[in-house]
Design an enzyme around this catalytic site. Structure first.
Site, PDB file in Angstrom:
ATOM      1  N   ASP A   1       7.094   6.861  -6.535  1.00  0.00           N
ATOM      2  CA  ASP A   1       7.834   6.344  -5.387  1.00  0.00           C
ATOM      3  C   ASP A   1       9.182   7.053  -5.197  1.00  0.00           C
ATOM      4  O   ASP A   1       9.668   7.184  -4.080  1.00  0.00           O
ATOM      5  CB  ASP A   1       8.052   4.832  -5.610  1.00  0.00           C
ATOM      6  CG  ASP A   1       8.339   4.085  -4.333  1.00  0.00           C
ATOM      7  OD1 ASP A   1       8.108   4.641  -3.246  1.00  0.00           O
ATOM      8  OD2 ASP A   1       8.780   2.919  -4.422  1.00  0.00           O
TER       9      ASP A   1
ATOM     10  N   HIS B   1       9.888   4.922   5.565  1.00  0.00           N
ATOM     11  CA  HIS B   1       8.849   4.030   5.026  1.00  0.00           C
ATOM     12  C   HIS B   1       7.697   3.882   6.011  1.00  0.00           C
ATOM     13  O   HIS B   1       7.535   2.853   6.655  1.00  0.00           O
ATOM     14  CB  HIS B   1       9.454   2.659   4.698  1.00  0.00           C
ATOM     15  CG  HIS B   1      10.319   2.693   3.486  1.00  0.00           C
ATOM     16  ND1 HIS B   1      11.683   2.661   3.535  1.00  0.00           N
ATOM     17  CD2 HIS B   1       9.993   2.782   2.174  1.00  0.00           C
ATOM     18  CE1 HIS B   1      12.174   2.725   2.308  1.00  0.00           C
ATOM     19  NE2 HIS B   1      11.172   2.795   1.466  1.00  0.00           N
TER      20      HIS B   1
ATOM     21  N   HIS C   1       4.776   8.374   3.846  1.00  0.00           N
ATOM     22  CA  HIS C   1       5.345   8.047   2.531  1.00  0.00           C
ATOM     23  C   HIS C   1       4.265   7.407   1.650  1.00  0.00           C
ATOM     24  O   HIS C   1       4.140   7.746   0.473  1.00  0.00           O
ATOM     25  CB  HIS C   1       6.542   7.105   2.705  1.00  0.00           C
ATOM     26  CG  HIS C   1       7.046   6.522   1.416  1.00  0.00           C
ATOM     27  ND1 HIS C   1       7.574   7.288   0.392  1.00  0.00           N
ATOM     28  CD2 HIS C   1       7.078   5.233   0.965  1.00  0.00           C
ATOM     29  CE1 HIS C   1       7.913   6.503  -0.620  1.00  0.00           C
ATOM     30  NE2 HIS C   1       7.612   5.250  -0.299  1.00  0.00           N
TER      31      HIS C   1
ATOM     32  N   HIS D   1       1.846   0.010  -1.205  1.00  0.00           N
ATOM     33  CA  HIS D   1       3.088  -0.417  -1.857  1.00  0.00           C
ATOM     34  C   HIS D   1       4.269  -0.661  -0.897  1.00  0.00           C
ATOM     35  O   HIS D   1       5.205  -1.358  -1.264  1.00  0.00           O
ATOM     36  CB  HIS D   1       3.493   0.553  -2.975  1.00  0.00           C
ATOM     37  CG  HIS D   1       4.329   1.694  -2.495  1.00  0.00           C
ATOM     38  ND1 HIS D   1       3.797   2.807  -1.899  1.00  0.00           N
ATOM     39  CD2 HIS D   1       5.676   1.869  -2.485  1.00  0.00           C
ATOM     40  CE1 HIS D   1       4.770   3.627  -1.559  1.00  0.00           C
ATOM     41  NE2 HIS D   1       5.927   3.085  -1.906  1.00  0.00           N
ATOM     42  N   ASP D   2       4.235  -0.092   0.316  1.00  0.00           N
ATOM     43  CA  ASP D   2       5.313  -0.352   1.283  1.00  0.00           C
ATOM     44  C   ASP D   2       4.755  -0.868   2.611  1.00  0.00           C
ATOM     45  O   ASP D   2       5.401  -0.707   3.671  1.00  0.00           O
ATOM     46  CB  ASP D   2       6.147   0.921   1.524  1.00  0.00           C
ATOM     47  CG  ASP D   2       7.245   1.102   0.488  1.00  0.00           C
ATOM     48  OD1 ASP D   2       7.733   0.087  -0.031  1.00  0.00           O
ATOM     49  OD2 ASP D   2       7.598   2.263   0.183  1.00  0.00           O
TER      50      ASP D   2
HETATM   51  N1  LIG Z   1      16.728  10.686  -2.961  1.00  0.00           N
HETATM   52  C1  LIG Z   1      17.002   9.361  -2.884  1.00  0.00           C
HETATM   53  N2  LIG Z   1      18.255   8.923  -2.961  1.00  0.00           N
HETATM   54  C2  LIG Z   1      18.559   7.596  -2.910  1.00  0.00           C
HETATM   55  N3  LIG Z   1      17.607   6.653  -2.758  1.00  0.00           N
HETATM   56  C3  LIG Z   1      16.339   7.032  -2.677  1.00  0.00           C
HETATM   57  C4  LIG Z   1      15.962   8.402  -2.728  1.00  0.00           C
HETATM   58  N4  LIG Z   1      14.627   8.473  -2.611  1.00  0.00           N
HETATM   59  C5  LIG Z   1      14.171   7.223  -2.472  1.00  0.00           C
HETATM   60  N5  LIG Z   1      15.194   6.362  -2.516  1.00  0.00           N
HETATM   61  C6  LIG Z   1      15.143   4.903  -2.428  1.00  0.00           C
HETATM   62  O1  LIG Z   1      14.317   4.509  -3.507  1.00  0.00           O
HETATM   63  C7  LIG Z   1      13.447   3.531  -3.021  1.00  0.00           C
HETATM   64  C8  LIG Z   1      12.162   3.432  -3.775  1.00  0.00           C
HETATM   65  O2  LIG Z   1      11.390   2.419  -3.171  1.00  0.00           O
HETATM   66  P1  LIG Z   1      11.097   2.493  -1.604  1.00  0.00           P
HETATM   67  O3  LIG Z   1      10.121   3.582  -1.315  1.00  0.00           O
HETATM   68  O4  LIG Z   1      10.808   1.134  -1.099  1.00  0.00           O
HETATM   69  O5  LIG Z   1      12.513   2.908  -0.964  1.00  0.00           O
HETATM   70  C9  LIG Z   1      13.143   3.978  -1.605  1.00  0.00           C
HETATM   71  C10 LIG Z   1      14.508   4.400  -1.126  1.00  0.00           C
HETATM   72  O6  LIG Z   1      15.229   3.285  -0.654  1.00  0.00           O
HETATM   73 ZN   LIG Z   2       7.994   3.472  -1.421  1.00  0.00          ZN
END
Ligand SMILES: Nc1ncnc2c1ncn2[C@@H]1O[C@@H]2COP(=O)(O)O[C@H]2[C@H]1O
Ligand SMILES: [Zn+2]
Length: 405
Positions: free
Chosen positions: A350, A203, A207, A243-244
């Protein structure tokens, strides 16, 4: 949901009026037993039908959870899935007021002109002093296979600034919203600093840049951009970029279970997402960073509302609700609610990396695994059973503060 309530109300209108008419008969002492029997019979069957319908609706929402469960999957995994992808232990997000639906004819015409202008600017918006590597990368900015890591290296770790700048210029949004270049640069530098705050493997600003580019790609390739006003495109790109913001590298559940400061501030509701929004909007309180300073009050309100809705919808616990709502809107051929569609699009961007070329996806996965492992380490640290022995082994002291830096 509103539609369901309307149908249910309509179904109940007839039995209610029949009950009223029976009451009137009794009050006026003009009782026709045969008619009352028929009316009661009719009312009972209708109430039964409404009851069964309601039960079926409940069972259907339980199905979502059951989809996550299957034989052979450890209960910890299904629990994690349920707590991540559903709001099983939380109240659903409250819907705000009725949102604007898809555009009017005037908006459609404006959008047509806007998209045409954007395409004229394609590939010419890059700043003249950008390194060749950056210019090269940005040639692929409309592609799903866009290499954001290459952009980050080429721009000396400024992928977010570079990409956001490029897109804003391409869409000509800086002219439309009278955004001063110096202000945009200051804002983007502050944004990048916030993304570096916790040194997260996943994050981070790369990203954010990735999600912003992916959202742009989705808008463009799906043709949805034709349906959006300039304000909606601006809000969407801004929402993706922030967003993050200041992500702590830990999950919402971690915040809730450790009773973190953020969990306390946001009452366990979409803890991180609420912080990303609040902290990013706080940047705009400083006039030198406020890229929206020249928006009218109405534009500002619309922008803020859309951005808030979009970023809150990146909370993974709203995943199933969002997907289900969109499926049902499409099946029932309802008018699509624009903020809902844009929110789902941002959420899609995302979690899009598994659908990207392998080299990109595997790099994101490694980064995310690394971040998850770090969190597990913090969890162990905060576990009273483990803290003393772990701390002594690692640091020789027993203070948590010196450990979590
Ligand atoms: N390939 C993946 N497998 C499991 N979790 C994921 C994967 N990609 C993203 N995430 C989760 O999905 C979330 C989407 O929101 P975030 O970007 O805050 O944080 C991300 C990760 O915690
Ligand atoms: Zn995100």
């Amino acid at each position: 949901m509103a539609e369901l309530v309307r149908i249910r109300k309509k179904k109940l209108q007839i039995p209610i009026s029949r009950l009223r008419s029976m009451l009137k008969q009794i009050e006026e002492k003009e009782v026709d037993f045969e008619e009352i029997r028929k009316n009661l019979d009719f009312t009972a069957s209708l109430l039964e039908a409404v009851y069964l319908d309601g039960t079926r609706q409940c069972l259907e929402s339980e199905d979502d959870l059951q989809q996550l469960q299957s034989d052979g999957v450890p209960s910890e995994v299904t629990d994690w899935l349920a707590s991540t992808f559903t709001q099983r232990i939380r109240r659903p997000l409250r819907r705000s007021d009725e949102k604007p639906k898809f555009r009017s004819i005037v908006h459609a015409v404006q959008a047509g002109i806007f998209v045409e202008r954007m395409f004229k600017r394609a590939y010419t918006a890059t700043m003249p002093d950008q390194p060749a590597a950056v210019i090269n990368c940005l040639r692929d900015v409309d592609r799903w296979s866009f290499d954001v890591f290459a952009l980050n290296s080429g721009s000396s770790d400024h992928a977010l600034q570079t990409l956001f700048f490029e897109l804003i210029t391409r869409y000509d949004l800086n002219s439309r919203f009278k955004i001063r270049i110096s202000c945009l640069t200051e804002f983007l530098s502050a944004l990048e600093r916030g993304y570096c705050k916790y040194n997260n493997p996943y994050h981070n600003l790369v990203h954010a840049a990735d999600v912003t580019q992916t959202l742009h790609c989705l808008l463009l390739r799906s043709g949805l951009v034709h349906w959006l006003t300039e304000l909606e495109v601006m809000a969407s790109l801004f929402a993706a970029a922030i967003h993050d913001f200041e992500h702590t590298g830990t999950t919402n559940n971690f915040h809730i279970h450790t009773r973190s400061e953020f969990a306390l501030i946001y009452n366990d509701r979409s803890v991180q997402e609420s912080h990303h929004l609040s902290a990013a909007f706080r940047l705009l309180q400083d006039d030198r960073l406020n890229i929206f300073i020249n928006l009218t009050r109405e534009e500002w309100m619309e922008m803020r509302s859309l951005v808030i809705e979009m970023v809150l919808a990146t909370d993974m616990s709203s995943h199933l609700i969002q997907v289900k709502a969109m499926k049902s809107s499409l099946q029932q051929q309802e008018r699509i609610d624009k903020p809902k569609a844009l929110s789902l699009l941002l959420h899609t961007a995302d979690i899009s990396h598994p659908s990207k070329p392998w080299a990109l996806h595997s790099r994101w996965t490694k980064a995310l695994m690394e971040e998850f492992f770090r969190q597990e380490y913090f969890e162990d640290l905060l576990n009273p059973a483990i803290i003393p022995s772990l701390l002594e082994a690692e640091t020789g002291d027993s203070g948590l503060d010196s450990f979590i830096t």
